[in-house]
Design an enzyme around this catalytic site. Sequence first.
Site, PDB file in Angstrom:
ATOM      1  N   LYS A 189      32.507  43.457  29.562  1.00 50.45           N
ATOM      2  CA  LYS A 189      33.496  43.088  28.552  1.00 50.45           C
ATOM      3  C   LYS A 189      32.760  42.198  27.546  1.00 50.45           C
ATOM      4  CE  LYS A 189      37.794  43.297  27.292  1.00 50.45           C
ATOM      5  NZ  LYS A 189      38.269  44.480  26.613  1.00 50.45           N
ATOM      6  N   ASP A 222      37.433  48.430  30.021  1.00 52.08           N
ATOM      7  CA  ASP A 222      38.748  49.020  29.742  1.00 52.08           C
ATOM      8  C   ASP A 222      38.591  50.459  29.263  1.00 52.08           C
ATOM      9  OD1 ASP A 222      37.491  47.731  27.640  1.00 52.08           O
ATOM     10  OD2 ASP A 222      39.326  47.209  26.586  1.00 52.08           O
ATOM     11  N   ASP A 250      38.368  50.730  43.533  1.00 54.55           N
ATOM     12  CA  ASP A 250      39.688  51.127  44.031  1.00 54.55           C
ATOM     13  C   ASP A 250      40.209  52.314  43.230  1.00 54.55           C
ATOM     14  OD1 ASP A 250      39.805  49.287  46.075  1.00 54.55           O
ATOM     15  OD2 ASP A 250      41.797  48.549  45.546  1.00 54.55           O
TER      16      ASP A 250
END
Length: 357
Positions: A189, A222, A250
Amino acid sequence: MTNQRIAVIPGDGIGPEVARVGVRILEKLASKHGLGLSFEWFDFGADRFLRDGTILPAGFMETLRRDYAAIYFGAVGDPRVPSNEHAKGILLAMRFELDLYINLRPCLLFDDRLSPLKGKGRRELQFTVLRENTEGLYTGTGGTFKKGTPDEVAQEVEVNTRKGVERIIEAAFTFARTAGLRKVCMADKANVLLHGHGLWRRVFAEVSRRYDGIAAKAMYVDALAMDLIRAPEQYQVIVTNNLFGDIVTDLGAALTGGLGIAASGNIHPGRVSLFEPVHGSAPDIAGQGKANPLAMALSGAMMLEHLGHGAAARELNAAVEAQVREGAHTPDLVTQLGGPAATTEQVGQELLARLQG
Ligand code: ATP
């Protein structure tokens, strides 16, 4: 044949149920391939902690480092220990103190029917995540101030060291080269977290120059999350920090059949390393024979590979794949694959029978 000692820590909840199956399978492979593996069981977990206060005995890390080739780990976590202090003292302590800086999580689809994505099957869902496992937001650096008051301040500090960032990025490129893969993506990020993730960007660019023929792409996490749903086929190897790795893996597990078949390694190349299913102790299904043992079995295959037993690892991976495609399933997979539900033991027996000889 030198003997490789494996420390088995089954832990809590479904941990012992799946570890029993996993060890039985590894023992069969060891005898078939003449691997010289021995398995020694340790009872660390909630029962032991509640009985005599032991989390890990003094000197245990040193013993692991000195005497064991690998750790085969079930899961820890128990509702009777709400603080989870024993789980942190066992699993997180091993990750940090043994410096297991690579969390390796393959996200490989074994059967098209397990894909939740329209039009994306085995060919498209084949990526591996390397999550940094010793730094980031997981070091406990930070604190609270004026706790419990309206003016409370709470801070968690993200730790990114040059050494830590470089070695995980290097590991991702080495993994790609060894596996014959041609793409490495780094997720960060860096548009917001200028200092720490700026370091990741610089190191990624630098390390990638040492790996000719491997395409290196840095992207924001993202954007990666969207892309893994939209076009997962673009990804082969993903490297990222501790927190983003937790989330991305996950997502990867959900794309490839769920927690019941998601395996992982906590690795320091050349040192004792730990192999465990991604799932936790799942207290909701413990003691009912519902736990899928395939994640534990696949973690065993990763351990065999790490210990230099490639042929046995390949045989086990192929057996698990056949089990998913043709065999009986625990309830977690029945929802997607149909058929009557089988127990942990029944799936384990079928898997064992698939290993010839
Ligand atoms: P942790 O915090 O340690 O990850 P958790 O309770 O949040 O633990 P899990 O223990 O992994 O998460 O369980 C999440 C759910 O996934 C459980 O409720 C369980 O139903 C299911 N699950 C996890 N592992 C398995 C498995 N091996 N087989 C079948 N279902 C599983």
